[in-house]
Design a protein around this motif. Structure first.
Motif, PDB file in Angstrom:
ATOM      1  N   GLN A 119      40.440  33.894  73.634  1.00 11.86           N
ATOM      2  CA  GLN A 119      39.102  33.923  73.043  1.00 11.86           C
ATOM      3  C   GLN A 119      38.707  32.542  72.539  1.00 11.86           C
ATOM      4  O   GLN A 119      37.591  32.066  72.788  1.00 11.86           O
ATOM      5  CB  GLN A 119      39.061  34.933  71.903  1.00 11.86           C
TER       6      GLN A 119
ATOM      7  N   VAL B 248      37.414  43.993  82.828  1.00 11.43           N
ATOM      8  CA  VAL B 248      38.330  45.126  82.932  1.00 11.43           C
ATOM      9  C   VAL B 248      37.934  45.994  84.119  1.00 11.43           C
ATOM     10  O   VAL B 248      38.787  46.413  84.919  1.00 11.43           O
ATOM     11  CB  VAL B 248      38.339  45.944  81.628  1.00 11.43           C
ATOM     12  N   SER B 249      36.635  46.242  84.269  1.00  8.73           N
ATOM     13  CA  SER B 249      36.155  47.034  85.406  1.00  8.73           C
ATOM     14  C   SER B 249      36.417  46.305  86.722  1.00  8.73           C
ATOM     15  O   SER B 249      36.770  46.932  87.733  1.00  8.73           O
ATOM     16  CB  SER B 249      34.652  47.311  85.255  1.00  8.73           C
TER      17      SER B 249
ATOM     18  N   GLU C  15      39.667  41.431  78.074  1.00 12.19           N
ATOM     19  CA  GLU C  15      38.453  41.732  77.322  1.00 12.19           C
ATOM     20  C   GLU C  15      37.693  40.500  76.836  1.00 12.19           C
ATOM     21  O   GLU C  15      36.456  40.533  76.783  1.00 12.19           O
ATOM     22  CB  GLU C  15      38.796  42.650  76.148  1.00 12.19           C
TER      23      GLU C  15
ATOM     24  N   SER D 161      43.747  44.967  78.382  1.00 11.85           N
ATOM     25  CA  SER D 161      43.014  44.469  77.217  1.00 11.85           C
ATOM     26  C   SER D 161      43.054  42.949  77.137  1.00 11.85           C
ATOM     27  O   SER D 161      42.215  42.330  76.460  1.00 11.85           O
ATOM     28  CB  SER D 161      43.572  45.083  75.924  1.00 11.85           C
TER      29      SER D 161
ATOM     30  N   THR E 204      31.504  31.755  76.289  1.00 11.31           N
ATOM     31  CA  THR E 204      31.064  33.036  75.725  1.00 11.31           C
ATOM     32  C   THR E 204      29.920  32.842  74.756  1.00 11.31           C
ATOM     33  O   THR E 204      29.607  31.732  74.355  1.00 11.31           O
ATOM     34  CB  THR E 204      32.241  33.723  75.004  1.00 11.31           C
TER      35      THR E 204
ATOM     36  N   ASP F 291      31.424  38.293  81.788  1.00 11.55           N
ATOM     37  CA  ASP F 291      31.211  39.013  83.041  1.00 11.55           C
ATOM     38  C   ASP F 291      31.084  38.066  84.234  1.00 11.55           C
ATOM     39  O   ASP F 291      31.239  38.484  85.384  1.00 11.55           O
ATOM     40  CB  ASP F 291      29.947  39.875  82.959  1.00 11.55           C
TER      41      ASP F 291
ATOM     42  N   ASN G  89      31.961  43.342  84.287  1.00  7.98           N
ATOM     43  CA  ASN G  89      32.918  43.400  83.195  1.00  7.98           C
ATOM     44  C   ASN G  89      34.329  43.198  83.744  1.00  7.98           C
ATOM     45  O   ASN G  89      34.703  43.807  84.743  1.00  7.98           O
ATOM     46  CB  ASN G  89      32.808  44.752  82.491  1.00  7.98           C
TER      47      ASN G  89
ATOM     48  N   ARG H 174      45.396  37.297  72.975  1.00  7.89           N
ATOM     49  CA  ARG H 174      43.957  37.511  73.134  1.00  7.89           C
ATOM     50  C   ARG H 174      43.159  36.504  72.321  1.00  7.89           C
ATOM     51  O   ARG H 174      42.134  35.991  72.771  1.00  7.89           O
ATOM     52  CB  ARG H 174      43.586  38.940  72.750  1.00  7.89           C
TER      53      ARG H 174
END
Length: 249
Positions: A240, A123-124, A163, A160, A249, A167, A121, A236
């Motif tokens: 996206q 953000v992680s 996001e 954010s 995605t 991954d 992920n 964002r």
């Protein structure tokens, strides 16, 4: 007997690895001042810095003014920016009780970039990359993944923004230099993969916006984005849409 009080140490940018080796032997509490750590409006930094400074350095100032630190180490070498040097000068005036120490990280030993290339992920992943600089040791090896998208640039102040990324995004730019513990390695910072759709990002008012836009223009499928304090819904949505239209995605 009272326990000795831990020294409260702040860091800005990526100070040299030798410094972290020294700090790991001390009983300290470490604060990464590039990250939003206090619940105070960023406008508090206006007493020290003009609004045309990037949100990261304004965040540094807000943290420094509120955390009651004993020492602050700021990387002001080519791996950071002249604005960090000027910020150090200003903090010396506003924080007479805090020792302000400037460093110049010219480390050139490669420590690898397994986090940047693993499936995780986003953000992680970026959180792990920014945390990794506090250890003088390389991050344990991780399995790599085939990249479906790329993120090039600095860690955003507002995570954010990350996001929308899948991954299987690979991380490039100064963020990759961070994990490699070589923040001044320009050839690594300029590297990108021309075969995957890539978002090129820098904080608004940062000098790296010039390189981000230039590389996005050179990339066959690149998108340039910059944000100031927070990641707006339009930014964002732009990312996206770019990723979706690129089939990521």
């Amino acid at each position: 007997m009272d326990k000795p009080v831990k020294a409260r140490i702040g860091i800005v940018g990526v100070p040299p690895r030798a410094l972290f080796q020294e700090l790991t032997s001390q009983d300290i509490e470490l604060f990464d001042l590039d990250e939003p750590l206090v619940k105070t409006g960023i406008d508090q930094a206006s007493c020290c810095l003009p609004r045309v400074y990037c949100a990261i350095l304004r965040t540094v100032v807000v943290n420094a003014l509120n955390l009651e630190l004993d020492r602050i180490y700021l990387d002001v070498g080519p791996g950071k920016c002249d604005c960090a040097l000027h910020t150090a000068t200003i903090l010396k005036t506003h924080l007479p009780g805090t020792e302000i120490i400037t460093t110049r990280n010219l480390d050139d030993q490669d420590f690898g970039t397994p986090l940047c290339r693993t499936q995780m992920n986003m953000v992680s992943k970026m959180t792990a990359i920014t945390r990794s600089i506090q250890s003088p040791q390389p991050h344990p090896d991780l399995p790599g993944c085939a990249p479906s998208a790329g993120f090039w640039g600095v860690p955003p102040r507002d995570f954010s923004l990350l996001e929308p990324f899948p991954d299987t995004t690979h991380v490039y730019g100064w963020s990759r230099c961070m994990e490699n513990k070589t923040p001044a390695r320009l050839v690594l910072e300029e590297h990108y993969n021309p075969d995957i759709p890539t978002v090129f990002f820098a904080q608004s008012f940062c000098a790296k916006t010039a390189l981000a836009r230039h590389l996005a223009d050179c990339h066959p499928h690149g998108l340039y984005v910059d944000c100031d304090v927070t990641a707006s819904s339009s930014a964002r949505a732009k990312i996206q849409a770019f990723l979706e239209l690129s089939g990521c995605t």
